[in-house]
Design a protein around this motif. Structure first.
Motif, short mmCIF file in Angstrom:
data_model
loop_
_atom_site.label_atom_id
_atom_site.label_comp_id
_atom_site.label_asym_id
_atom_site.label_seq_id
_atom_site.Cartn_x
_atom_site.Cartn_y
_atom_site.Cartn_z
N TRP A 420 0.85 -1.20 0.00
CA TRP A 420 0.00 0.00 0.00
C TRP A 420 0.88 1.24 0.00
O TRP A 420 1.94 1.27 0.63
CB TRP A 420 -0.87 0.04 1.25
N ALA A 421 0.44 2.28 -0.68
CA ALA A 421 1.12 3.57 -0.64
C ALA A 421 0.13 4.64 -1.09
O ALA A 421 -0.71 4.39 -1.96
CB ALA A 421 2.35 3.58 -1.56
N ASN A 422 0.22 5.80 -0.50
CA ASN A 422 -0.68 6.89 -0.86
C ASN A 422 -0.16 7.60 -2.10
O ASN A 422 0.35 8.73 -2.04
CB ASN A 422 -0.82 7.87 0.31
N ARG A 423 -0.33 6.94 -3.25
CA ARG A 423 0.17 7.48 -4.51
C ARG A 423 -0.92 8.17 -5.32
O ARG A 423 -0.76 8.41 -6.52
CB ARG A 423 0.83 6.38 -5.33
N GLY A 424 -2.04 8.49 -4.68
CA GLY A 424 -3.05 9.30 -5.35
C GLY A 424 -2.58 10.72 -5.49
O GLY A 424 -2.55 11.29 -6.58
N THR A 425 -2.17 11.32 -4.37
CA THR A 425 -1.59 12.66 -4.39
C THR A 425 -0.10 12.62 -4.06
O THR A 425 0.59 13.62 -4.22
CB THR A 425 -2.29 13.58 -3.37
N SER A 426 0.38 11.49 -3.56
CA SER A 426 1.81 11.26 -3.28
C SER A 426 2.37 12.20 -2.22
O SER A 426 3.56 12.55 -2.25
CB SER A 426 2.64 11.36 -4.57
N GLY A 427 1.54 12.61 -1.27
CA GLY A 427 2.03 13.46 -0.18
C GLY A 427 2.55 12.63 0.98
O GLY A 427 2.23 11.45 1.12
N ILE A 428 3.36 13.27 1.84
CA ILE A 428 3.86 12.56 3.02
C ILE A 428 2.84 12.57 4.16
O ILE A 428 2.94 11.79 5.10
CB ILE A 428 5.20 13.14 3.53
N ASP A 429 1.85 13.47 4.07
CA ASP A 429 0.85 13.54 5.13
C ASP A 429 -0.01 12.29 5.11
O ASP A 429 -0.44 11.82 4.06
CB ASP A 429 -0.03 14.78 4.97
N GLY A 430 -0.25 11.72 6.25
CA GLY A 430 -1.20 10.63 6.36
C GLY A 430 -0.65 9.24 6.16
O GLY A 430 -1.40 8.26 6.24
N SER A 431 0.65 9.09 5.91
CA SER A 431 1.20 7.74 5.69
C SER A 431 1.01 6.86 6.92
O SER A 431 0.59 5.70 6.82
CB SER A 431 2.68 7.83 5.32
N SER A 432 1.34 7.41 8.09
CA SER A 432 1.19 6.63 9.33
C SER A 432 -0.28 6.38 9.65
O SER A 432 -0.67 5.27 10.04
CB SER A 432 1.86 7.36 10.49
N SER A 433 -1.11 7.39 9.46
CA SER A 433 -2.53 7.25 9.77
C SER A 433 -3.18 6.19 8.90
O SER A 433 -4.02 5.41 9.36
CB SER A 433 -3.24 8.59 9.58
N THR A 434 -2.81 6.14 7.63
CA THR A 434 -3.38 5.14 6.73
C THR A 434 -3.00 3.74 7.19
O THR A 434 -3.83 2.81 7.17
CB THR A 434 -2.89 5.38 5.29
N ALA A 435 -1.75 3.57 7.61
CA ALA A 435 -1.31 2.27 8.13
C ALA A 435 -2.07 1.90 9.40
O ALA A 435 -2.45 0.73 9.61
CB ALA A 435 0.19 2.28 8.39
N VAL A 436 -2.31 2.88 10.24
CA VAL A 436 -3.08 2.64 11.47
C VAL A 436 -4.49 2.17 11.12
O VAL A 436 -5.02 1.23 11.72
CB VAL A 436 -3.12 3.91 12.34
N GLY A 437 -5.12 2.83 10.14
CA GLY A 437 -6.46 2.43 9.73
C GLY A 437 -6.50 0.99 9.26
O GLY A 437 -7.41 0.22 9.61
N ALA A 438 -5.51 0.60 8.45
CA ALA A 438 -5.46 -0.78 7.97
C ALA A 438 -5.25 -1.76 9.12
O ALA A 438 -5.84 -2.84 9.14
CB ALA A 438 -4.35 -0.92 6.94
N ALA A 439 -4.41 -1.38 10.08
CA ALA A 439 -4.16 -2.26 11.22
C ALA A 439 -5.41 -2.43 12.08
O ALA A 439 -5.67 -3.52 12.60
CB ALA A 439 -3.01 -1.70 12.06
N ASN A 460 0.06 12.37 15.09
CA ASN A 460 -1.29 12.22 15.65
C ASN A 460 -2.01 10.97 15.14
O ASN A 460 -3.12 10.68 15.58
CB ASN A 460 -2.12 13.47 15.35
N ALA A 461 -1.38 10.25 14.22
CA ALA A 461 -1.92 8.95 13.82
C ALA A 461 -2.07 8.03 15.03
O ALA A 461 -2.93 7.14 15.04
CB ALA A 461 -1.00 8.30 12.79
#
Length: 578
Positions: A420-439, A460-461
């Motif tokens: 998984w990677a946030n390559r829609g907008t490719s920003g660094i914001d939210g990488s940890s939060s997205t992983a937390v959501g999946a977990a 804050n993730a």
């Protein structure tokens, strides 16, 4: 008393398949919060930071490809959802965003927590809805109809976020001991998706065109892991002698003979060498690709025809050569083409790509066997990817983490690893939060590989009350934005360290302590090397824990850049900025 239309929102969410809601505290949104929390079929989570909350919801929705509800109060809270909503839009992830709002008479009247929320997300949602404030029978019908339409639209291909703005008047809270009664019979409109299949006439026309192209190339973009698709594509590739180029985020690593290192070898070579790799017919599917080198190569060496396969929606012309959009499922299309004619020149073209892949794979192995690279973050990512357990979700933060991983690739035997990677907008914001959501939404092991700026930007993730025993974080801390030292433009400027790298002295030990994580550290700037990392990883991945585990690997930015330059010299000059 909570209004019937608000209670109905929770019931419609449950009736149409929403099983999770991520809620940020607020007073204006209290009625909706209470209704969702009390509904027996919806699991709710509370996350105070709206930006993190939205990315956590995105991670949940992406895990199951089913809609997740977001709920926040009025005012600037809604704006903080915007980065995750844009990411969800370009990754086609279903989110249903409920923003509480002031009633219309108080907009632009200098009232607290009041902004212009209608249409706030612009063109980054599939649609926006404004619910009525009134509670007449007609208002109730209109509100419930719109909520159902929004949820259905979020999970109609192409999936994506929708916005429901909910103006609410006081009072916000039910009376003490007041019960909320949900009506399972509340009317909802359900959308029944159909399967898209090309007709016999269309297939015959495509087959005729197919037979006219001698050199065919398949390029896969970002998509979830589909075992059946990987098997079909791998089989087609070998039967038809068609090379398949697969970035790490395409999740096609299980496909036999996939070309995983095109980003490496397409960075070097003259026009004559590239001519041998140019396709006559390009076939693509999935979303974005990481490789800038692949994009440049295909834009400069355009095929005669380019077919893009996707079930519905408008296709992007990423390589400036698009000629057909096939509205069908990729697995279905490739299954049908397996019996089509094999070009007389297919084997030579296939071998040209396969030879490049074999050569770079050997070079990579040799490169990482050199002692002088063993204390670099590039080597660290190599070792982490090599030891990943199967049945793992791997999350790659943007900037260098995702680039390192794409240059290295995953072994084919790790067939159940999903990337998984946030390559829609490719920003660094939210990488940890997205992983937390999946977990939170999965029992699988979730491994996040991230850099220091992405990690500290999104601390804050972890600011919530949920333990994450299935989350592992590998933090590459070079105390700077290391990518800028690897790009010719910024690294040659006197402002590099202060204004591009933004050097910082933060360490993750305090973050781990604050959020109750099990903490480990390796310092590659001193005596630690890849050997010590290899010894630590088995216990880090497999050892049980009641909480998340964090491994901080401290490296030197200049040393990392030096190692990466050695790598580029080995394969030819390669830029990293996209």
């Amino acid at each position: 008393m909570i209004l019937p239309s608000i209670v109905a929102i929770a019931q419609i969410c449950a009736s149409l398949g929403i099983r999770r809601a991520v809620i940020s505290p607020g007073s204006r949104s209290a009625p909706l919060t209470i209704a969702l929390v009390r509904h027996p079929d919806i699991q709710t989570y509370t996350v105070s930071d709206e930006r993190s909350a939205a990315f956590i919801g995105l991670g949940m929705a992406r895990q199951h490809q089913s809609p997740v509800a977001l709920v926040c109060t009025s005012g600037s809270a809604a704006y903080n959802y915007a980065p995750a909503i844009a990411e969800a839009y370009f990754q086609q992830i279903p989110l249903v965003v409920f923003t509480a709002d002031r009633p219309p008479e108080w907009i632009d009247q200098l009232d607290g927590q009041t902004i212009r929320q209608q249409g706030i997300y612009g063109k980054h949602v599939k649609a926006g809805y404004e619910l009525p404030v009134g509670q007449t029978e007609m208002d109730f019908w209109y509100a419930t109809r719109q909520v159902a339409e929004a949820i259905n639209l979020s999970q109609t291909a192409p999936y994506g976020p929708v916005h429901v703005n909910v103006p609410i008047r006081e009072p916000f809270y039910p009376e003490k001991n007041e019960e909320i009664n949900f009506d399972p019979a509340v009317k909802v409109v359900r959308t029944v998706p159909g399967s898209l299949a090309l007709s016999a006439v269309q297939l015959q026309q495509l087959q005729t065109e197919w037979n006219g192209y001698e050199r065919k190339l398949i390029v896969a973009g970002q998509q979830p892991l589909h075992s059946e698709l990987s098997e079909v594509v791998g089989s087609l590739s070998q039967q038809q002698q068609i090379p398949v180029v697969a970035d790490i985020i395409s999740n096609l690593h299980p496909a036999s003979a996939a070309i995983k290192h095109a980003d490496n070898f397409l960075s070097a070579g003259d026009d004559e060498a590239f001519t041998a790799l140019r396709p006559d017919l390009l076939i693509t599917f999935g979303l974005s690709v990481i490789s800038k080198n692949l994009k440049i190569f295909l834009r400069k060496n355009r095929p005669q025809a380019h077919w893009h396969i996707q079930p519905s929606g408008t296709a992007a012309d990423t390589f400036q050569s698009l000629t057909r959009v096939l509205h069908t499922e990729p697995a279905s299309f490739f299954q049908q083409t397996k019996s089509w004619e094999v070009s007389s020149r297919a084997a030579g073209f296939y071998q040209a790509w396969a030879t490049k892949e074999q050569q770079i794979t050997k070079k990579l192995q040799t490169f990482f066997e050199q002692p002088e690279v063993s204390a670099s973050e590039f080597q660290a990512v190599f070792e982490v990817l090599k030891q990943l357990p199967d049945q793992t979700n791997v999350h790659l933060a943007n900037s260098m983490a995702v680039r390192y991983a794409n240059l290295i690739g995953l072994p084919g035997h790790q067939s159940q690893i999903e990337v998984w990677a946030n390559r829609g907008t490719s920003g660094i914001d939210g990488s940890s939060s997205t992983a937390v959501g999946a977990a939170l939404a999965s029992d699988r092991l979730n491994v996040l590989i991230t850099g220091d700026l992405a990690f500290f930007y999104d601390r804050n993730a972890f600011w919530h009350n949920y333990s994450l025993p299935n989350l592992r974080i590998v933090l590459l801390n070079n105390h700077a934005g290391g990518i800028f030292r690897m790009i010719d433009g910024p690294r040659q400027q006197p402002e590099l360290e202060e204004y591009f790298e933004t050097k910082q002295s933060l360490k993750a030990k305090n973050t781990a302590r604050d959020f109750g994580m099990e903490y480990h550290q390796l310092d590659f700037t001193r005596t630690d090397t890849a050997d010590k990392l290899n010894a630590l990883l088995p216990g880090f991945f497999h050892g049980s824990s009641d909480h998340a585990k964090l491994l901080e690997i401290v490296t030197d930015s200049e040393a990392n850049a030096s190692v990466f330059r050695q790598f580029k010299n080995m394969i030819g000059k390669q830029e990293t900025e996209d």
